[in-house]
Write an enzyme that holds these catalytic residues in place. Structure first.
Site, PDB file in Angstrom:
ATOM      1  N   ASP A  24       9.520   5.295  -2.737  1.00 51.27           N
ATOM      2  CA  ASP A  24      10.264   4.377  -1.880  1.00 51.27           C
ATOM      3  C   ASP A  24      10.554   3.021  -2.562  1.00 51.27           C
ATOM      4  O   ASP A  24      10.867   2.162  -1.833  1.00 51.27           O
ATOM      5  CB  ASP A  24       9.070   4.114  -0.776  1.00 51.27           C
ATOM      6  N   TYR A 143      -3.881  -3.333  -0.087  1.00 54.58           N
ATOM      7  CA  TYR A 143      -4.169  -4.011  -1.403  1.00 54.58           C
ATOM      8  C   TYR A 143      -4.797  -5.321  -0.891  1.00 54.58           C
ATOM      9  O   TYR A 143      -4.531  -6.012  -0.034  1.00 54.58           O
ATOM     10  CB  TYR A 143      -2.634  -4.175  -2.017  1.00 54.58           C
ATOM     11  N   LYS A 173      -5.024   3.999   0.080  1.00 53.82           N
ATOM     12  CA  LYS A 173      -4.608   3.751  -1.167  1.00 53.82           C
ATOM     13  C   LYS A 173      -4.755   2.186  -1.589  1.00 53.82           C
ATOM     14  O   LYS A 173      -4.741   1.431  -0.848  1.00 53.82           O
ATOM     15  CB  LYS A 173      -3.232   3.648  -1.260  1.00 53.82           C
TER      16      LYS A 173
END
Length: 264
Positions: A24, A143, A173
């Site tokens: 992406d 994150y 993730k």
């Protein structure tokens, strides 16, 4: 988890382990090496052993003819490196649009600790709710990233992955903390499968050593972009990463199997 979500989750992994190749980056970085002829790259990584590929919705027509029967994830937010702040990820699609694009799952990025965290939390919560109604798995990219935040600190990463579970994701993730011992805390912070990001390429051996460490800590795989799609041989490096994830190979053995030189 409903039956549709479970069935689609199986399409983007193998026996509970995942090798996702996100591409992406065309929104973030532009048409960089590996993404101009994205068709060839998708063909190479899926032949090499990727379980699925990930793009923004507009690339879907270029994905399906080239993914060799593997899974497809549509990413739902983004930003650019030339904009005011690349941490400010904005909505780029909906779960319904991902369904129309032929996706097997959706993904959404949150920078936990950034100035944009509150809106991104709201965004992931809405995506998870919409996805649940449609039987669509959600990959939350959580994150630890913001002012004064160490992006590789295990405590911060543990908080980030737990946030993803709390908001209704199915797969998480996050960044790798740098070693198996500290990353074990991250994995233990959620009952969801955790996959690590690849980050900026640092060489084949370093990449595979990180993957091996994450797997030893209990991770479920990787979501690795630039280290794979910008590699001189995307099929070979995908094969090597797959050997670590799916065959439990060491870094050196995986490189040898893939025909890549072992250089430390």
């Amino acid at each position: 988890m409903n039956a549709g979500t479970r069935a689609r989750l199986d399409r983007i992994g193998t026996d509970g382990r995942y090798l996702v190749v996100p591409m992406d980056h065309g929104i973030t970085l532009g048409a960089v090496r590996g993404l101009k002829d994205i068709e060839s790259t998708i063909d190479a990584v899926t032949r090499g052993g990727a379980d699925c590929v990930l793009t923004q919705k507009g690339i879907a027509p270029r994905v399906h003819p080239n993914k060799n029967g593997k899974g497809y994830v549509v990413h739902l937010n983004g930003s650019t490196v030339i904009g005011p702040d690349s941490d400010d990820k904005r909505l780029t699609g909906t779960v319904e649009e991902a369904v129309r694009a032929g996706a097997d799952a959706v993904s959404f990025h949150i920078n936990v600790g950034s100035n944009y965290e509150p809106k991104q939390i709201e965004g992931l919560a809405r995506v998870a709710d919409d996805a649940d109604r449609l039987g669509m798995p959600v990959l939350a990219m959580t994150y630890a990233r913001g002012p004064g935040v160490d992006e590789h600190d295990a405590q911060a990463l543990g908080h980030a992955v737990r946030l993803g579970e709390e908001l209704g994701a199915d797969l998480i993730k996050t960044a790798y903390s740098g070693d198996a011992e500290s990353f074990a805390h991250v994995v233990e912070s959620t009952r969801l499968p955790v996959v690590i990001a690849g980050g900026a390429p640092e060489g084949d051996h370093a990449t595979l050593t990180a993957v091996r460490g994450a797997m030893d800590a209990g991770a479920a795989g990787v979501s690795m972009g630039r280290s794979i799609f910008q590699h001189d041989d995307p099929e070979a490096i995908t094969s090597a990463v797959s050997a670590v994830i799916h065959d439990d190979a060491s870094a050196d053995d995986a490189l040898d199997r893939a025909g890549l030189s072992v250089e430390i």
